[in-house]
Write an enzyme that holds these catalytic residues in place. Structure first.
Site, mmCIF file in Angstrom:
data_model
loop_
_atom_site.group_PDB
_atom_site.id
_atom_site.type_symbol
_atom_site.label_atom_id
_atom_site.label_comp_id
_atom_site.label_asym_id
_atom_site.label_seq_id
_atom_site.Cartn_x
_atom_site.Cartn_y
_atom_site.Cartn_z
ATOM 1 C CD GLU A 176 48.069 10.869 -3.564
ATOM 2 O OE1 GLU A 176 48.333 12.063 -3.379
ATOM 3 O OE2 GLU A 176 46.954 10.377 -3.302
ATOM 4 C CG ASN A 217 47.954 3.791 -3.108
ATOM 5 O OD1 ASN A 217 47.464 2.927 -3.831
ATOM 6 N ND2 ASN A 217 47.219 4.668 -2.447
ATOM 7 C CG HIS A 253 40.336 8.768 -6.202
ATOM 8 N ND1 HIS A 253 39.397 8.481 -5.231
ATOM 9 C CD2 HIS A 253 41.537 8.671 -5.598
ATOM 10 C CE1 HIS A 253 40.017 8.221 -4.079
ATOM 11 N NE2 HIS A 253 41.318 8.321 -4.281
ATOM 12 C CG ASP A 285 36.135 7.894 -5.220
ATOM 13 O OD1 ASP A 285 36.869 8.050 -6.219
ATOM 14 O OD2 ASP A 285 36.325 8.506 -4.149
HETATM 15 O O1 G3I Z 1 39.835 15.647 11.652
HETATM 16 C C1 G3I Z 1 39.507 16.990 11.276
HETATM 17 C C2 G3I Z 1 38.432 17.480 12.161
HETATM 18 O O2 G3I Z 1 38.908 17.558 13.463
HETATM 19 C C3 G3I Z 1 37.966 18.839 11.655
HETATM 20 O O3 G3I Z 1 36.880 19.257 12.405
HETATM 21 C C4 G3I Z 1 37.580 18.769 10.189
HETATM 22 C C5 G3I Z 1 37.176 20.127 9.644
HETATM 23 O O4 G3I Z 1 37.432 20.196 8.282
HETATM 24 O O5 G3I Z 1 38.651 18.279 9.455
HETATM 25 C C6 G3I Z 1 39.026 16.994 9.867
HETATM 26 O O6 G3I Z 1 40.098 16.537 9.097
HETATM 27 C C7 G3I Z 1 39.770 16.181 7.774
HETATM 28 C C8 G3I Z 1 40.074 14.701 7.598
HETATM 29 O O7 G3I Z 1 39.898 14.350 6.266
HETATM 30 C C9 G3I Z 1 39.210 13.812 8.459
HETATM 31 O O8 G3I Z 1 37.889 13.973 8.105
HETATM 32 C C10 G3I Z 1 40.599 17.004 6.857
HETATM 33 O O9 G3I Z 1 40.188 18.366 6.939
HETATM 34 C C11 G3I Z 1 40.475 16.520 5.454
HETATM 35 O O10 G3I Z 1 41.438 17.183 4.628
HETATM 36 C C12 G3I Z 1 40.750 15.039 5.388
HETATM 37 O O11 G3I Z 1 40.530 14.637 4.066
HETATM 38 C C13 G3I Z 1 41.043 13.369 3.729
HETATM 39 C C14 G3I Z 1 42.172 13.539 2.703
HETATM 40 O O12 G3I Z 1 42.591 12.272 2.218
HETATM 41 C C15 G3I Z 1 43.372 14.213 3.349
HETATM 42 O O13 G3I Z 1 43.921 13.375 4.320
HETATM 43 C C16 G3I Z 1 39.912 12.552 3.157
HETATM 44 O O14 G3I Z 1 38.991 12.257 4.196
HETATM 45 C C17 G3I Z 1 40.445 11.249 2.576
HETATM 46 O O15 G3I Z 1 39.417 10.595 1.894
HETATM 47 C C18 G3I Z 1 41.569 11.554 1.594
HETATM 48 O O16 G3I Z 1 42.070 10.327 1.146
HETATM 49 C C19 G3I Z 1 43.090 10.406 0.130
HETATM 50 C C20 G3I Z 1 43.954 9.193 0.258
HETATM 51 O O17 G3I Z 1 44.477 9.119 1.555
HETATM 52 C C21 G3I Z 1 45.077 9.214 -0.758
HETATM 53 N N1 G3I Z 1 44.549 9.340 -2.082
HETATM 54 C C22 G3I Z 1 43.670 10.461 -2.296
HETATM 55 C C23 G3I Z 1 42.526 10.429 -1.286
HETATM 56 C C24 G3I Z 1 41.661 11.583 -1.552
HETATM 57 O O18 G3I Z 1 42.365 12.795 -1.320
#
Ligand code: G3I
Length: 422
Positions: A176, A217, A253, A285
Protein backbone atom coordinates in the site's frame (compact mmCIF):
# COMPACT_ATOMS: atom_id res chain seq x y z
CA UNK A 1 8.17 -20.42 -22.87
CA UNK A 2 6.59 -19.36 -19.59
CA UNK A 3 3.47 -18.32 -21.41
CA UNK A 4 3.28 -21.49 -23.47
CA UNK A 5 3.60 -23.50 -20.32
CA UNK A 6 0.83 -21.51 -18.71
CA UNK A 7 -1.46 -22.01 -21.68
CA UNK A 8 -0.93 -25.71 -21.38
CA UNK A 9 -1.15 -25.64 -17.63
CA UNK A 10 -4.61 -27.19 -17.42
CA UNK A 11 -3.51 -30.20 -19.49
CA UNK A 12 -0.05 -30.51 -18.05
CA UNK A 13 -1.40 -29.98 -14.56
CA UNK A 14 -3.79 -32.88 -14.87
CA UNK A 15 -1.07 -35.18 -16.18
CA UNK A 16 1.33 -33.96 -13.53
CA UNK A 17 -1.14 -34.42 -10.71
CA UNK A 18 -2.08 -37.92 -11.79
CA UNK A 19 1.51 -39.05 -12.17
CA UNK A 20 2.79 -37.32 -9.07
CA UNK A 21 0.04 -38.82 -6.97
CA UNK A 22 0.90 -42.25 -8.38
CA UNK A 23 4.55 -41.66 -7.64
CA UNK A 24 3.84 -40.30 -4.18
CA UNK A 25 1.71 -43.32 -3.40
CA UNK A 26 4.67 -45.54 -4.29
CA UNK A 27 7.09 -43.87 -1.94
CA UNK A 28 5.15 -42.30 0.93
CA UNK A 29 1.67 -41.97 2.39
CA UNK A 30 -0.16 -38.80 1.24
CA UNK A 31 0.13 -35.91 3.65
CA UNK A 32 -3.04 -34.40 5.01
CA UNK A 33 -4.39 -31.81 2.60
CA UNK A 34 -2.19 -32.88 -0.28
CA UNK A 35 -3.70 -33.03 -3.72
CA UNK A 36 -4.93 -36.45 -4.71
CA UNK A 37 -5.98 -36.20 -8.30
CA UNK A 38 -7.65 -39.58 -8.38
CA UNK A 39 -10.86 -38.32 -6.82
CA UNK A 40 -11.08 -35.04 -8.70
CA UNK A 41 -12.85 -35.02 -12.04
CA UNK A 42 -13.24 -31.41 -13.21
CA UNK A 43 -16.26 -32.33 -15.29
CA UNK A 44 -17.86 -33.08 -11.92
CA UNK A 45 -16.65 -30.08 -9.90
CA UNK A 46 -18.29 -31.43 -6.75
CA UNK A 47 -15.65 -34.19 -6.80
CA UNK A 48 -12.89 -31.59 -6.43
CA UNK A 49 -11.56 -29.21 -3.81
CA UNK A 50 -10.53 -25.71 -4.73
CA UNK A 51 -6.86 -26.57 -4.30
CA UNK A 52 -7.11 -29.56 -6.61
CA UNK A 53 -8.68 -27.45 -9.32
CA UNK A 54 -6.28 -24.56 -8.77
CA UNK A 55 -3.32 -26.92 -9.11
CA UNK A 56 -4.73 -28.32 -12.32
CA UNK A 57 -5.03 -24.75 -13.63
CA UNK A 58 -1.44 -23.96 -12.65
CA UNK A 59 -2.41 -21.25 -10.14
CA UNK A 60 -2.40 -20.97 -6.35
CA UNK A 61 -5.53 -20.60 -4.27
CA UNK A 62 -4.92 -19.12 -0.85
CA UNK A 63 -6.51 -17.92 2.35
CA UNK A 64 -5.35 -16.27 5.56
CA UNK A 65 -4.52 -17.73 8.91
CA UNK A 66 -3.67 -16.43 12.32
CA UNK A 67 -1.63 -18.67 14.64
CA UNK A 68 -4.69 -19.36 16.79
CA UNK A 69 -6.60 -20.53 13.74
CA UNK A 70 -4.11 -23.30 13.04
CA UNK A 71 -5.40 -25.12 16.11
CA UNK A 72 -9.04 -24.41 15.37
CA UNK A 73 -10.19 -27.68 13.83
CA UNK A 74 -12.77 -26.08 11.55
CA UNK A 75 -10.54 -23.30 10.30
CA UNK A 76 -7.42 -25.45 9.95
CA UNK A 77 -9.30 -28.34 8.38
CA UNK A 78 -10.99 -26.15 5.81
CA UNK A 79 -7.78 -24.28 5.10
CA UNK A 80 -5.67 -27.31 4.30
CA UNK A 81 -8.42 -29.08 2.41
CA UNK A 82 -9.34 -26.21 0.10
CA UNK A 83 -6.27 -24.00 -0.19
CA UNK A 84 -2.63 -24.50 -1.17
CA UNK A 85 -1.29 -21.12 -0.10
CA UNK A 86 -1.58 -19.27 3.17
CA UNK A 87 -1.02 -15.64 4.00
CA UNK A 88 -0.41 -14.93 7.68
CA UNK A 89 -3.12 -12.32 8.22
CA UNK A 90 -1.17 -10.29 10.76
CA UNK A 91 1.69 -12.29 12.26
CA UNK A 92 4.47 -11.12 9.90
CA UNK A 93 3.65 -7.42 10.06
CA UNK A 94 6.19 -5.06 11.57
CA UNK A 95 3.93 -4.30 14.55
CA UNK A 96 3.72 -8.04 15.23
CA UNK A 97 7.37 -8.98 14.73
CA UNK A 98 9.14 -5.97 16.21
CA UNK A 99 6.63 -3.98 18.23
CA UNK A 100 9.50 -2.53 20.24
CA UNK A 101 12.94 -1.79 18.85
CA UNK A 102 15.15 -4.87 18.85
CA UNK A 103 12.52 -7.11 20.44
CA UNK A 104 11.62 -9.76 17.89
CA UNK A 105 8.53 -11.97 18.04
CA UNK A 106 8.22 -14.62 15.36
CA UNK A 107 6.28 -17.18 17.37
CA UNK A 108 2.89 -16.68 15.74
CA UNK A 109 4.33 -16.39 12.25
CA UNK A 110 6.40 -19.54 12.83
CA UNK A 111 3.22 -21.36 13.83
CA UNK A 112 1.48 -20.42 10.59
CA UNK A 113 4.54 -21.29 8.49
CA UNK A 114 4.91 -24.69 10.20
CA UNK A 115 1.22 -25.39 9.62
CA UNK A 116 1.66 -24.59 5.94
CA UNK A 117 4.73 -26.79 5.63
CA UNK A 118 2.93 -29.70 7.27
CA UNK A 119 0.19 -29.51 4.66
CA UNK A 120 2.13 -28.84 1.48
CA UNK A 121 1.04 -25.23 1.37
CA UNK A 122 2.99 -22.23 0.17
CA UNK A 123 3.32 -19.11 2.29
CA UNK A 124 2.83 -15.60 1.05
CA UNK A 125 5.01 -13.42 3.29
CA UNK A 126 2.91 -10.42 4.26
CA UNK A 127 4.37 -7.86 4.62
CA UNK A 128 7.85 -6.42 5.05
CA UNK A 129 6.98 -2.71 4.91
CA UNK A 130 3.39 -1.45 5.12
CA UNK A 131 3.23 2.15 3.99
CA UNK A 132 0.12 3.08 5.97
CA UNK A 133 1.15 4.61 9.25
CA UNK A 134 -1.86 3.44 11.24
CA UNK A 135 -0.15 0.05 11.15
CA UNK A 136 3.43 1.22 11.72
CA UNK A 137 4.76 0.85 15.27
CA UNK A 138 4.82 4.14 17.15
CA UNK A 139 8.58 3.93 17.72
CA UNK A 140 9.14 3.74 13.95
CA UNK A 141 6.79 6.63 13.23
CA UNK A 142 8.67 8.71 15.79
CA UNK A 143 12.01 8.43 13.97
CA UNK A 144 12.76 11.81 12.41
CA UNK A 145 16.31 11.16 11.13
CA UNK A 146 16.07 9.58 7.65
CA UNK A 147 19.35 7.71 8.16
CA UNK A 148 18.00 6.09 11.32
CA UNK A 149 14.69 5.30 9.64
CA UNK A 150 16.46 3.79 6.62
CA UNK A 151 18.52 1.60 8.95
CA UNK A 152 15.35 0.51 10.75
CA UNK A 153 13.72 -0.48 7.46
CA UNK A 154 16.82 -2.39 6.44
CA UNK A 155 16.91 -4.22 9.75
CA UNK A 156 13.22 -5.13 9.53
CA UNK A 157 13.57 -6.54 6.01
CA UNK A 158 16.85 -8.32 6.68
CA UNK A 159 15.90 -9.92 9.97
CA UNK A 160 12.47 -11.03 8.79
CA UNK A 161 13.65 -12.49 5.49
CA UNK A 162 16.59 -14.24 7.10
CA UNK A 163 14.31 -15.74 9.74
CA UNK A 164 12.03 -17.26 7.10
CA UNK A 165 14.69 -18.10 4.51
CA UNK A 166 13.90 -21.45 2.95
CA UNK A 167 10.29 -21.54 4.12
CA UNK A 168 8.85 -18.36 2.62
CA UNK A 169 9.56 -17.93 -1.06
CA UNK A 170 7.27 -15.03 -1.86
CA UNK A 171 7.07 -11.65 -0.15
CA UNK A 172 4.84 -8.63 -0.28
CA UNK A 173 7.90 -6.42 0.06
CA UNK A 174 5.95 -3.17 0.10
CA UNK A 175 2.27 -2.93 0.90
CA UNK A 176 0.00 0.00 0.00
CA UNK A 177 2.47 2.71 -1.06
CA UNK A 178 -0.30 4.78 -2.63
CA UNK A 179 -2.86 7.00 -0.90
CA UNK A 180 -5.79 5.02 0.46
CA UNK A 181 -8.45 6.86 -1.48
CA UNK A 182 -6.38 8.77 -3.99
CA UNK A 183 -3.83 8.45 -6.73
CA UNK A 184 -0.83 10.03 -5.06
CA UNK A 185 1.58 8.66 -2.51
CA UNK A 186 0.43 7.52 0.89
CA UNK A 187 1.24 9.83 3.78
CA UNK A 188 3.49 7.20 5.30
CA UNK A 189 6.67 8.07 7.13
CA UNK A 190 8.51 5.80 4.70
CA UNK A 191 8.09 8.32 1.90
CA UNK A 192 10.25 10.67 3.98
CA UNK A 193 13.13 8.43 2.87
CA UNK A 194 12.80 9.94 -0.59
CA UNK A 195 11.62 8.79 -3.99
CA UNK A 196 13.83 5.72 -4.02
CA UNK A 197 12.76 3.94 -0.87
CA UNK A 198 10.64 1.30 -2.63
CA UNK A 199 13.41 0.52 -5.11
CA UNK A 200 15.86 0.27 -2.22
CA UNK A 201 13.55 -2.09 -0.31
CA UNK A 202 13.25 -4.41 -3.31
CA UNK A 203 16.98 -4.33 -4.01
CA UNK A 204 17.75 -5.19 -0.41
CA UNK A 205 15.17 -8.00 -0.37
CA UNK A 206 16.68 -9.42 -3.56
CA UNK A 207 20.17 -9.31 -2.12
CA UNK A 208 19.03 -11.19 0.98
CA UNK A 209 17.21 -13.94 -0.90
CA UNK A 210 17.78 -13.86 -4.66
CA UNK A 211 15.46 -16.84 -5.07
CA UNK A 212 12.44 -15.19 -3.46
CA UNK A 213 9.61 -13.70 -5.50
CA UNK A 214 9.24 -10.03 -4.66
CA UNK A 215 5.82 -8.40 -4.90
CA UNK A 216 4.27 -4.97 -4.58
CA UNK A 217 0.81 -5.15 -3.02
CA UNK A 218 -1.87 -2.47 -3.32
CA UNK A 219 -5.56 -2.04 -2.65
CA UNK A 220 -8.51 -0.10 -4.02
CA UNK A 221 -7.12 0.00 -7.55
CA UNK A 222 -10.30 -1.80 -8.62
CA UNK A 223 -12.56 0.96 -7.27
CA UNK A 224 -10.66 4.19 -6.50
CA UNK A 225 -10.77 6.30 -9.70
CA UNK A 226 -7.33 6.70 -11.24
CA UNK A 227 -5.57 4.51 -8.70
CA UNK A 228 -4.97 1.67 -11.11
CA UNK A 229 -3.28 4.02 -13.56
CA UNK A 230 -1.16 5.46 -10.75
CA UNK A 231 -0.13 1.96 -9.72
CA UNK A 232 0.78 1.00 -13.27
CA UNK A 233 2.90 4.15 -13.54
CA UNK A 234 4.70 3.36 -10.28
CA UNK A 235 5.38 -0.22 -11.33
CA UNK A 236 6.53 0.79 -14.81
CA UNK A 237 9.00 3.21 -13.26
CA UNK A 238 10.39 0.47 -11.03
CA UNK A 239 10.82 -1.84 -13.99
CA UNK A 240 12.44 0.88 -16.10
CA UNK A 241 14.96 1.37 -13.32
CA UNK A 242 15.79 -2.32 -13.18
CA UNK A 243 14.22 -2.92 -9.78
CA UNK A 244 13.95 -6.68 -9.06
CA UNK A 245 10.17 -6.91 -8.86
CA UNK A 246 8.36 -10.13 -9.80
CA UNK A 247 4.73 -9.36 -9.33
CA UNK A 248 1.92 -7.03 -8.38
CA UNK A 249 -0.73 -8.05 -5.88
CA UNK A 250 -4.16 -6.51 -6.23
CA UNK A 251 -5.89 -6.92 -2.91
CA UNK A 252 -9.41 -6.74 -4.40
CA UNK A 253 -11.39 -5.94 -1.27
CA UNK A 254 -14.71 -5.44 -3.00
CA UNK A 255 -17.43 -3.06 -1.89
CA UNK A 256 -21.00 -4.10 -1.10
CA UNK A 257 -23.38 -3.27 -3.94
CA UNK A 258 -20.59 -2.44 -6.41
CA UNK A 259 -20.69 -5.18 -9.04
CA UNK A 260 -17.40 -5.86 -10.76
CA UNK A 261 -16.80 -4.66 -14.30
CA UNK A 262 -15.19 -7.95 -15.32
CA UNK A 263 -13.79 -6.70 -18.62
CA UNK A 264 -12.18 -3.70 -16.95
CA UNK A 265 -10.79 -5.84 -14.15
CA UNK A 266 -9.35 -8.32 -16.63
CA UNK A 267 -7.72 -5.47 -18.53
CA UNK A 268 -6.22 -4.22 -15.27
CA UNK A 269 -4.69 -7.61 -14.58
CA UNK A 270 -3.30 -7.65 -18.09
CA UNK A 271 -1.72 -4.23 -17.65
CA UNK A 272 0.75 -5.83 -15.25
CA UNK A 273 1.39 -9.04 -17.13
CA UNK A 274 2.05 -6.90 -20.21
CA UNK A 275 4.92 -5.41 -18.26
CA UNK A 276 6.36 -8.89 -17.90
CA UNK A 277 5.25 -9.35 -14.30
CA UNK A 278 3.06 -11.83 -12.52
CA UNK A 279 -0.16 -10.57 -11.07
CA UNK A 280 -2.23 -11.96 -8.20
CA UNK A 281 -5.48 -11.30 -6.41
CA UNK A 282 -4.13 -11.24 -2.89
CA UNK A 283 -6.88 -10.27 -0.42
CA UNK A 284 -10.20 -11.02 -2.02
CA UNK A 285 -13.40 -10.54 -0.05
CA UNK A 286 -16.88 -9.54 -1.15
CA UNK A 287 -18.99 -8.05 1.66
CA UNK A 288 -22.75 -8.05 1.17
CA UNK A 289 -25.69 -6.29 2.71
CA UNK A 290 -27.18 -8.09 5.72
CA UNK A 291 -30.67 -7.25 4.46
CA UNK A 292 -30.36 -8.23 0.79
CA UNK A 293 -32.26 -11.52 0.23
CA UNK A 294 -30.24 -12.11 -2.94
CA UNK A 295 -26.94 -11.30 -1.29
CA UNK A 296 -25.35 -14.72 -1.61
CA UNK A 297 -26.40 -15.11 -5.24
CA UNK A 298 -24.91 -11.73 -6.15
CA UNK A 299 -21.80 -12.53 -4.17
CA UNK A 300 -21.41 -15.83 -6.00
CA UNK A 301 -21.53 -14.06 -9.34
CA UNK A 302 -18.83 -11.66 -8.17
CA UNK A 303 -16.54 -14.41 -6.92
CA UNK A 304 -17.04 -16.44 -10.09
CA UNK A 305 -16.29 -13.45 -12.31
CA UNK A 306 -13.09 -12.59 -10.41
CA UNK A 307 -11.89 -16.18 -10.55
CA UNK A 308 -12.62 -16.39 -14.26
CA UNK A 309 -10.83 -13.10 -14.84
CA UNK A 310 -7.66 -14.39 -13.20
CA UNK A 311 -7.82 -17.66 -15.12
CA UNK A 312 -8.21 -15.78 -18.39
CA UNK A 313 -4.97 -13.85 -17.92
CA UNK A 314 -1.66 -15.62 -18.50
CA UNK A 315 0.51 -14.60 -15.59
CA UNK A 316 -2.29 -14.34 -13.03
CA UNK A 317 -0.70 -16.71 -10.56
CA UNK A 318 -2.82 -16.68 -7.43
CA UNK A 319 -6.18 -15.93 -5.90
CA UNK A 320 -6.06 -15.51 -2.13
CA UNK A 321 -9.24 -15.00 -0.12
CA UNK A 322 -8.91 -12.72 2.91
CA UNK A 323 -10.23 -15.19 5.43
CA UNK A 324 -11.91 -18.56 5.48
CA UNK A 325 -15.26 -18.24 7.25
CA UNK A 326 -17.67 -15.36 7.72
CA UNK A 327 -17.18 -15.79 11.44
CA UNK A 328 -13.70 -14.27 11.44
CA UNK A 329 -13.62 -11.58 8.81
CA UNK A 330 -11.75 -8.34 9.52
CA UNK A 331 -14.63 -6.43 7.89
CA UNK A 332 -17.05 -6.98 10.76
CA UNK A 333 -14.68 -5.14 13.12
CA UNK A 334 -14.00 -2.33 10.65
CA UNK A 335 -17.09 -0.33 11.53
CA UNK A 336 -17.64 0.77 7.94
CA UNK A 337 -20.19 -1.66 6.53
CA UNK A 338 -23.43 -2.94 8.09
CA UNK A 339 -22.73 -6.23 9.80
CA UNK A 340 -22.58 -9.12 9.40
CA UNK A 341 -20.72 -8.49 6.17
CA UNK A 342 -20.48 -12.22 5.32
CA UNK A 343 -17.77 -11.68 2.68
CA UNK A 344 -16.12 -15.11 2.45
CA UNK A 345 -16.61 -18.54 0.89
CA UNK A 346 -17.69 -20.39 4.03
CA UNK A 347 -20.42 -19.46 6.50
CA UNK A 348 -19.93 -19.19 10.24
CA UNK A 349 -20.38 -22.97 10.52
CA UNK A 350 -17.72 -23.50 7.81
CA UNK A 351 -20.33 -24.69 5.36
CA UNK A 352 -19.61 -23.77 1.73
CA UNK A 353 -21.69 -20.89 0.40
CA UNK A 354 -22.87 -20.27 -3.17
CA UNK A 355 -19.70 -18.20 -3.57
CA UNK A 356 -17.65 -21.34 -2.93
CA UNK A 357 -19.59 -23.23 -5.59
CA UNK A 358 -19.04 -20.34 -8.00
CA UNK A 359 -15.28 -20.33 -7.46
CA UNK A 360 -15.15 -24.09 -7.84
CA UNK A 361 -17.20 -23.98 -11.05
CA UNK A 362 -15.03 -21.17 -12.43
CA UNK A 363 -11.88 -23.14 -11.65
CA UNK A 364 -13.30 -26.26 -13.30
CA UNK A 365 -14.53 -24.53 -16.46
CA UNK A 366 -11.22 -24.08 -18.32
CA UNK A 367 -10.16 -27.61 -17.41
CA UNK A 368 -13.31 -29.08 -18.83
CA UNK A 369 -12.99 -26.92 -21.92
CA UNK A 370 -9.34 -27.81 -22.51
CA UNK A 371 -9.02 -31.44 -21.61
CA UNK A 372 -10.51 -34.79 -22.45
CA UNK A 373 -12.28 -36.04 -19.39
CA UNK A 374 -13.72 -39.47 -18.99
CA UNK A 375 -15.99 -39.47 -15.99
CA UNK A 376 -15.54 -42.86 -14.36
CA UNK A 377 -18.01 -42.25 -11.58
CA UNK A 378 -20.88 -44.75 -11.11
CA UNK A 379 -22.91 -44.83 -14.33
CA UNK A 380 -25.59 -42.26 -13.65
CA UNK A 381 -24.92 -40.87 -17.11
CA UNK A 382 -22.76 -41.51 -20.18
CA UNK A 383 -19.06 -40.66 -19.92
CA UNK A 384 -18.31 -37.22 -21.25
CA UNK A 385 -15.41 -36.86 -23.70
CA UNK A 386 -14.26 -33.35 -24.40
CA UNK A 387 -11.93 -32.12 -27.17
CA UNK A 388 -8.19 -31.44 -26.93
CA UNK A 389 -5.88 -29.75 -29.41
CA UNK A 390 -3.06 -31.59 -31.17
CA UNK A 391 -0.34 -29.39 -29.67
CA UNK A 392 -1.69 -29.95 -26.18
CA UNK A 393 -1.82 -33.69 -26.75
CA UNK A 394 1.80 -33.72 -27.89
CA UNK A 395 2.95 -31.61 -24.97
CA UNK A 396 0.98 -33.63 -22.46
CA UNK A 397 2.29 -36.89 -23.93
CA UNK A 398 5.86 -35.60 -23.71
CA UNK A 399 5.44 -34.59 -20.10
CA UNK A 400 3.69 -37.85 -19.30
CA UNK A 401 6.56 -39.78 -20.86
CA UNK A 402 9.13 -37.86 -18.84
CA UNK A 403 7.17 -38.17 -15.63
CA UNK A 404 6.55 -41.88 -16.08
CA UNK A 405 10.32 -42.23 -16.40
CA UNK A 406 10.75 -40.14 -13.26
CA UNK A 407 8.15 -42.24 -11.46
CA UNK A 408 9.96 -45.45 -12.39
CA UNK A 409 13.24 -44.01 -11.20
CA UNK A 410 11.70 -42.97 -7.90
CA UNK A 411 10.05 -46.35 -7.56
CA UNK A 412 13.37 -48.08 -8.07
CA UNK A 413 14.98 -45.67 -5.67
CA UNK A 414 12.24 -46.28 -3.06
CA UNK A 415 12.62 -50.02 -3.50
CA UNK A 416 16.33 -49.67 -2.98
CA UNK A 417 15.87 -47.63 0.21
CA UNK A 418 13.38 -50.11 1.61
CA UNK A 419 15.74 -53.08 1.39
CA UNK A 420 16.33 -54.36 4.93
CA UNK A 421 20.05 -54.50 4.37
CA UNK A 422 20.26 -50.72 3.63
O1 G3I B 1 -3.80 -8.73 18.65
C1 G3I B 1 -4.66 -7.75 19.25
C2 G3I B 1 -5.27 -8.34 20.46
O2 G3I B 1 -4.28 -8.60 21.39
C3 G3I B 1 -6.32 -7.37 21.00
O3 G3I B 1 -6.98 -7.95 22.06
C4 G3I B 1 -7.31 -6.99 19.92
C5 G3I B 1 -8.32 -5.97 20.41
O4 G3I B 1 -8.78 -5.19 19.36
O5 G3I B 1 -6.63 -6.47 18.83
C6 G3I B 1 -5.73 -7.39 18.28
O6 G3I B 1 -5.08 -6.83 17.18
C7 G3I B 1 -5.88 -6.69 16.02
C8 G3I B 1 -5.26 -7.54 14.92
O7 G3I B 1 -5.93 -7.32 13.73
C9 G3I B 1 -5.28 -9.02 15.23
O8 G3I B 1 -6.59 -9.44 15.35
C10 G3I B 1 -5.88 -5.26 15.64
O9 G3I B 1 -6.60 -4.51 16.62
C11 G3I B 1 -6.51 -5.07 14.30
O10 G3I B 1 -6.31 -3.72 13.86
C12 G3I B 1 -5.86 -5.98 13.29
O11 G3I B 1 -6.55 -5.82 12.09
C13 G3I B 1 -5.90 -6.34 10.95
C14 G3I B 1 -5.52 -5.18 10.02
O12 G3I B 1 -5.02 -5.68 8.79
C15 G3I B 1 -4.43 -4.33 10.66
O13 G3I B 1 -3.25 -5.08 10.77
C16 G3I B 1 -6.86 -7.28 10.26
O14 G3I B 1 -7.03 -8.43 11.08
C17 G3I B 1 -6.30 -7.71 8.91
O15 G3I B 1 -7.27 -8.43 8.22
C18 G3I B 1 -5.94 -6.47 8.10
O16 G3I B 1 -5.36 -6.91 6.90
C19 G3I B 1 -5.03 -5.88 5.95
C20 G3I B 1 -3.89 -6.37 5.13
O17 G3I B 1 -2.82 -6.71 5.96
C21 G3I B 1 -3.46 -5.33 4.12
N1 G3I B 1 -4.56 -4.94 3.30
C22 G3I B 1 -5.73 -4.49 4.01
C23 G3I B 1 -6.18 -5.55 5.01
C24 G3I B 1 -7.37 -5.04 5.69
O18 G3I B 1 -7.05 -3.88 6.45
Amino acid sequence: MIRTTQRLAPVLGMVLCALLSMTAAMISPARSGAVTASSCVPARPTSCTLRELATLNGIRIGATAEASETTDADHAGTLVREFDSVTPENAMKWYATQADPGVWTFTDADTVVAHAAAHDMEVRGHTLVWAQDSYTPAWVRAISDPAVLRAAVETQITTTMNHFRGSVHRWDVVNEPLASLGTGRSTSVFWSLGDDWIAEAFALAHSIDPTAELWLNEYGSDWVPGKHEALVALVRELIDRGVPIDGVGLQTHRLPGDPLDAARFTAQLTDFTSLGLQVAITELDVPVSPTDPDAFARQAVEYGAITAACLSVRGCAEITIWGVSDGSTWLDALGVFPTPTRPLLFDTAFQPKPAYEAVRAALAAPLVAASPVVDTSPPTSSPEILPITGAETTAAATVAFLLIGLGLLLRRSAGHRMRPSD
